[in-house]
Scaffold this motif. Structure first.
Motif, PDB file in Angstrom:
ATOM      1  N   LEU A 189      -7.381  -7.363   7.337  1.00  9.72           N
ATOM      2  CA  LEU A 189      -6.407  -7.170   6.282  1.00  9.72           C
ATOM      3  C   LEU A 189      -5.004  -7.187   6.870  1.00  9.72           C
ATOM      4  N   ASN A 190      -4.202  -8.122   6.437  1.00 10.98           N
ATOM      5  CA  ASN A 190      -2.831  -8.218   6.939  1.00 10.98           C
ATOM      6  C   ASN A 190      -1.933  -7.234   6.195  1.00 10.98           C
ATOM      7  N   LEU A 191      -1.314  -6.342   6.942  1.00  8.10           N
ATOM      8  CA  LEU A 191      -0.409  -5.364   6.344  1.00  8.10           C
ATOM      9  C   LEU A 191       0.995  -5.944   6.274  1.00  8.10           C
ATOM     10  N   ASN A 192       1.594  -5.855   5.105  1.00  4.64           N
ATOM     11  CA  ASN A 192       2.959  -6.344   4.906  1.00  4.64           C
ATOM     12  C   ASN A 192       3.926  -5.170   5.123  1.00  4.64           C
ATOM     13  N   LYS A 193       4.257  -4.921   6.376  1.00  6.87           N
ATOM     14  CA  LYS A 193       5.098  -3.767   6.696  1.00  6.87           C
ATOM     15  C   LYS A 193       6.565  -4.070   6.416  1.00  6.87           C
ATOM     16  N   GLN A 194       7.194  -3.118   5.735  1.00  7.23           N
ATOM     17  CA  GLN A 194       8.613  -3.233   5.425  1.00  7.23           C
ATOM     18  C   GLN A 194       9.169  -1.840   5.139  1.00  7.23           C
ATOM     19  N   PRO A 195      10.491  -1.672   5.225  1.00  8.11           N
ATOM     20  CA  PRO A 195      11.072  -0.357   4.932  1.00  8.11           C
ATOM     21  C   PRO A 195      10.974  -0.036   3.436  1.00  8.11           C
ATOM     22  N   ASP A 223       8.065  19.338  -3.875  1.00  3.71           N
ATOM     23  CA  ASP A 223       8.301  20.712  -3.423  1.00  3.71           C
ATOM     24  C   ASP A 223       9.777  21.117  -3.500  1.00  3.71           C
ATOM     25  N   LYS A 224      10.677  20.095  -3.553  1.00  3.52           N
ATOM     26  CA  LYS A 224      12.111  20.372  -3.648  1.00  3.52           C
ATOM     27  C   LYS A 224      12.819  19.115  -4.137  1.00  3.52           C
ATOM     28  N   HIS A 225      14.109  19.253  -4.381  1.00  8.00           N
ATOM     29  CA  HIS A 225      14.908  18.089  -4.775  1.00  8.00           C
ATOM     30  C   HIS A 225      15.356  17.356  -3.509  1.00  8.00           C
ATOM     31  N   TYR A 226      14.990  16.089  -3.410  1.00  8.04           N
ATOM     32  CA  TYR A 226      15.354  15.290  -2.243  1.00  8.04           C
ATOM     33  C   TYR A 226      16.631  14.502  -2.554  1.00  8.04           C
ATOM     34  N   GLU A 227      17.732  14.938  -1.945  1.00  9.53           N
ATOM     35  CA  GLU A 227      19.025  14.293  -2.190  1.00  9.53           C
ATOM     36  C   GLU A 227      19.101  12.912  -1.556  1.00  9.53           C
ATOM     37  N   PHE A 228      18.428  12.756  -0.432  1.00 11.61           N
ATOM     38  CA  PHE A 228      18.492  11.501   0.306  1.00 11.61           C
ATOM     39  C   PHE A 228      17.098  10.878   0.389  1.00 11.61           C
ATOM     40  N   PRO A 229      17.028   9.575   0.499  1.00  9.64           N
ATOM     41  CA  PRO A 229      15.716   8.905   0.615  1.00  9.64           C
ATOM     42  C   PRO A 229      15.030   9.232   1.940  1.00  9.64           C
ATOM     43  N   MET A 230      13.713   9.177   1.934  1.00 13.52           N
ATOM     44  CA  MET A 230      12.913   9.335   3.154  1.00 13.52           C
ATOM     45  C   MET A 230      12.370   7.950   3.493  1.00 13.52           C
ATOM     46  N   MET A 231      13.115   7.218   4.305  1.00 14.35           N
ATOM     47  CA  MET A 231      12.778   5.834   4.592  1.00 14.35           C
ATOM     48  C   MET A 231      11.697   5.743   5.674  1.00 14.35           C
ATOM     49  N   VAL A 232      10.666   4.981   5.389  1.00 12.09           N
ATOM     50  CA  VAL A 232       9.571   4.762   6.332  1.00 12.09           C
ATOM     51  C   VAL A 232       9.284   3.268   6.411  1.00 12.09           C
ATOM     52  N   ILE A 233       8.440   2.909   7.380  1.00  7.92           N
ATOM     53  CA  ILE A 233       8.027   1.509   7.547  1.00  7.92           C
ATOM     54  C   ILE A 233       6.518   1.418   7.343  1.00  7.92           C
ATOM     55  N   GLY A 234       6.093   0.516   6.476  1.00  8.32           N
ATOM     56  CA  GLY A 234       4.671   0.340   6.238  1.00  8.32           C
ATOM     57  C   GLY A 234       4.446  -0.600   5.064  1.00  8.32           C
ATOM     58  N   ASP A 235       3.180  -0.788   4.738  1.00  3.50           N
ATOM     59  CA  ASP A 235       2.812  -1.613   3.588  1.00  3.50           C
ATOM     60  C   ASP A 235       2.914  -0.734   2.345  1.00  3.50           C
ATOM     61  N   VAL A 236       3.934  -0.975   1.523  1.00  3.76           N
ATOM     62  CA  VAL A 236       4.203  -0.093   0.385  1.00  3.76           C
ATOM     63  C   VAL A 236       3.045  -0.079  -0.606  1.00  3.76           C
ATOM     64  N   GLU A 237       2.376  -1.217  -0.801  1.00  3.49           N
ATOM     65  CA  GLU A 237       1.256  -1.269  -1.741  1.00  3.49           C
ATOM     66  C   GLU A 237       0.089  -0.417  -1.250  1.00  3.49           C
ATOM     67  N   ARG A 238      -0.147  -0.447   0.069  1.00  4.87           N
ATOM     68  CA  ARG A 238      -1.253   0.343   0.628  1.00  4.87           C
ATOM     69  C   ARG A 238      -0.930   1.835   0.595  1.00  4.87           C
ATOM     70  N   TYR A 239       0.315   2.177   0.894  1.00  3.57           N
ATOM     71  CA  TYR A 239       0.698   3.586   0.826  1.00  3.57           C
ATOM     72  C   TYR A 239       0.656   4.084  -0.628  1.00  3.57           C
ATOM     73  N   ILE A 315     -11.186   4.970   1.801  1.00  2.00           N
ATOM     74  CA  ILE A 315     -10.132   3.958   1.778  1.00  2.00           C
ATOM     75  C   ILE A 315      -8.828   4.527   2.309  1.00  2.00           C
ATOM     76  N   VAL A 316      -8.507   5.748   1.897  1.00  3.57           N
ATOM     77  CA  VAL A 316      -7.291   6.413   2.372  1.00  3.57           C
ATOM     78  C   VAL A 316      -7.283   6.492   3.895  1.00  3.57           C
ATOM     79  N   LYS A 317      -8.390   6.938   4.458  1.00  3.32           N
ATOM     80  CA  LYS A 317      -8.485   7.090   5.905  1.00  3.32           C
ATOM     81  C   LYS A 317      -8.308   5.745   6.611  1.00  3.32           C
ATOM     82  N   HIS A 318      -8.953   4.703   6.091  1.00  2.00           N
ATOM     83  CA  HIS A 318      -8.865   3.395   6.726  1.00  2.00           C
ATOM     84  C   HIS A 318      -7.463   2.810   6.632  1.00  2.00           C
ATOM     85  N   ILE A 319      -6.797   3.003   5.511  1.00  2.00           N
ATOM     86  CA  ILE A 319      -5.435   2.483   5.368  1.00  2.00           C
ATOM     87  C   ILE A 319      -4.491   3.179   6.336  1.00  2.00           C
TER      88      ILE A 319
END
Length: 349
Positions: A189-195, A223-239, A315-319
Motif C-alpha cells: 500500500l503506497n502511503l501518500n504522505k503530506q503535511p 480536551d481544550k481549544h487549540y489556537e494553533f494547528p498541530m501540523m504532522v506528516i502522513g497519509d491524511v486519508e489513512r489517519y 486496521i488501525v494498528k497496521h496503518i
C-alpha cells in the motif's frame, strides 16, 4: 582467571603421568643401564612428555564432550542442528551446561509461540467463517423468500431487498478491510504522505460521526481549544480512517450520555501523541494483548449487535505501523479506555 575444569583435569593427569614416566626413566637408567641422567636431559624429557600428554588429553576431552553433546542434539529431532554449528566448542562443562540449558529454553519458547499462533490461526479461521457466513445466509434467506413468491408483495419485496442489500454491504466491508490489511502487511500500500493539520482532521471526523454519537447521546470533544494547528506528516486519508475507527469504537462501547475526548500533545520531541479517551465499559486486562487481532472481540454478543467487520482495531494498528509509528492502549474494566498513537510532527511546528 578461573582455570576451566577440563584444563585442570588435563593438567593434573599430565602431571601424574609425567612423574610416573620420569620415575620409570630414572629407575631404568640407574638400575638397568647403570648410568646417571643429566639434569638438563631429564628436565627436557619431562617437559616434552608433559606438553604432549596435556595436549592429547585436552584434545580428547574436547572431542569426547562435543561428540556426546552433538549426539544428544541429534537425538532430539525438533532441534535445529545448524544452531549447534553456530556455537563455539567449549570444554568447560559448566559453560556447556549453561549453553545447552539456554538452547533448550529457547526452543521451548519457540514451541510455545508456535502453539499459540496455531491457536490464533484456528480462532481466526473460525471467526472469519462466522463473519462471512452470517451475512451470506442472511442474504440467501431473503432472496429465497423472494423467489418463493414474496416478490409479488411490493412492500415485503422492498423490505427484503433492503435487508439483503445491508448483508451485501457488510460482506463488501469485510472484504475491503481484509484487502486493506493484506496490503498493509505486504507493504503493497503506497502511503501518500503530506503535511496536514491534525486538529482540523479531528474536527472533520467529529462532523462525520456526529449523528452516530447523537444516537447514544455521546459528546465528541477536544480536551481544550487549540489556537494553533498541530501540523504532522502522513497519509491524511489513512489517519482519518484511524481516527474514525477509534472514535466509532468509543461510541459503540462508550457509556450512554458519556463523552469521547480527543487530546494532542508533543511527544519525544519530533512526535505528536493523539489520545482518544472515553468513559465507557473499558476492557479487562486479559483482553488487552489481543484486541488488535483480526476479528478478536472482547464481548462476542455485544460486538455483533453493534455491527462492524471486527477488523477496525487491526486496521488501525497496521496503518500506524505502516507510518513507522506506535499505538498504545490503556483500559480498565468499567473505567473507560484510552487509545493513543504517535504521528510525525512537521519540523517548523
Amino acid at each position: 582467571m578461573k582455570i576451566k575444569k577440563t584444563y585442570s583435569f588435563a593438567f593434573w593427569s599430565s602431571f601424574y603421568i609425567t612423574l610416573l614416566t620420569a620415575f620409570a626413566l630414572f629407575l631404568s637408567a640407574y638400575f638397568l643401564l647403570d648410568i646417571w641422567l643429566s639434569f638438563t636431559y631429564l628436565l627436557l624429557y619431562i617437559s616434552i612428555v608433559f606438553l604432549f600428554t596435556f595436549l592429547i588429553i585436552q584434545y580428547r576431552l574436547e572431542k569426547f564432550i562435543y561428540q556426546r553433546i552433538k549426539k544428544i542434539y541429534d537425538s532430539v529431532s525438533i532441534l535445529d542442528k545448524s544452531d549447534l554449528n553456530k556455537t563455539s566448542i567449549t570444554s568447560d562443562i559448566d559453560t556447556l551446561s549453561r549453553e545447552v540449558q539456554k538452547f533448550a529454553e529457547s526452543k521451548q519458547q519457540q514451541i510455545r509461540n508456535l502453539n499459540l499462533r496455531e491457536g490464533y490461526r484456528r480462532e481466526f479461521l473460525g471467526n472469519i467463517s462466522h463473519e462471512l457466513k452470517t451475512p451470506l445466509f442472511t442474504v440467501q434467506g431473503y432472496l429465497l423468500t423472494l423467489v418463493d413468491g414474496a416478490f409479488k408483495d411490493e412492500k415485503i419485496s422492498l423490505k427484503y431487498l433492503n435487508r439483503a442489500n445491508k448483508g451485501v454491504d457488510r460482506l463488501i466491508s469485510i472484504v475491503k478491510d481484509l484487502d486493506l490489511i493484506s496490503k498493509l502487511e505486504s507493504a503493497d500500500l503506497n502511503l501518500n504522505k503530506q503535511p496536514f493539520d491534525m486538529v482540523k482532521l479531528v474536527k472533520d471526523v467529529f462532523e462525520l460521526l456526529e449523528m452516530k454519537a447523537k444516537k447514544r447521546n455521546i459528546s465528541l470533544l477536544l480536551d481544550k481549544h487549540y489556537e494553533f494547528p498541530m501540523m504532522v506528516i502522513g497519509d491524511v486519508e489513512r489517519y482519518e480512517q484511524v481516527l474514525t475507527n477509534l472514535i466509532v469504537n468509543s461510541i459503540k462501547y462508550g457509556k450512554i450520555n458519556g463523552t469521547t475526548i480527543i487530546s494532542m500533545e508533543p511527544h519525544k520531541g519530533k512526535k505528536i501523541l493523539v489520545k482518544v479517551k472515553d468513559n465507557g465499559e473499558g476492557i479487562k486486562e486479559d483482553h488487552l494483548s489481543r484486541i488488535f487481532e483480526r476479528f478478536y472481540r472482547v464481548d462476542q454478543s455485544r460486538s455483533r449487535e453493534q455491527g462492524g467487520s471486527g477488523l477496525g482495531l487491526s486496521i488501525v494498528k497496521h496503518i500506524i505501523e505502516a507510518h513507522n509509528e506506535q499505538i498504545f492502549v490503556k483500559s480498565k474494566a468499567f473505567r473507560g479506555s484510552e487509545f493513543s498513537f504517535t504521528a510525525e510532527k512537521l519540523e517548523q511546528f
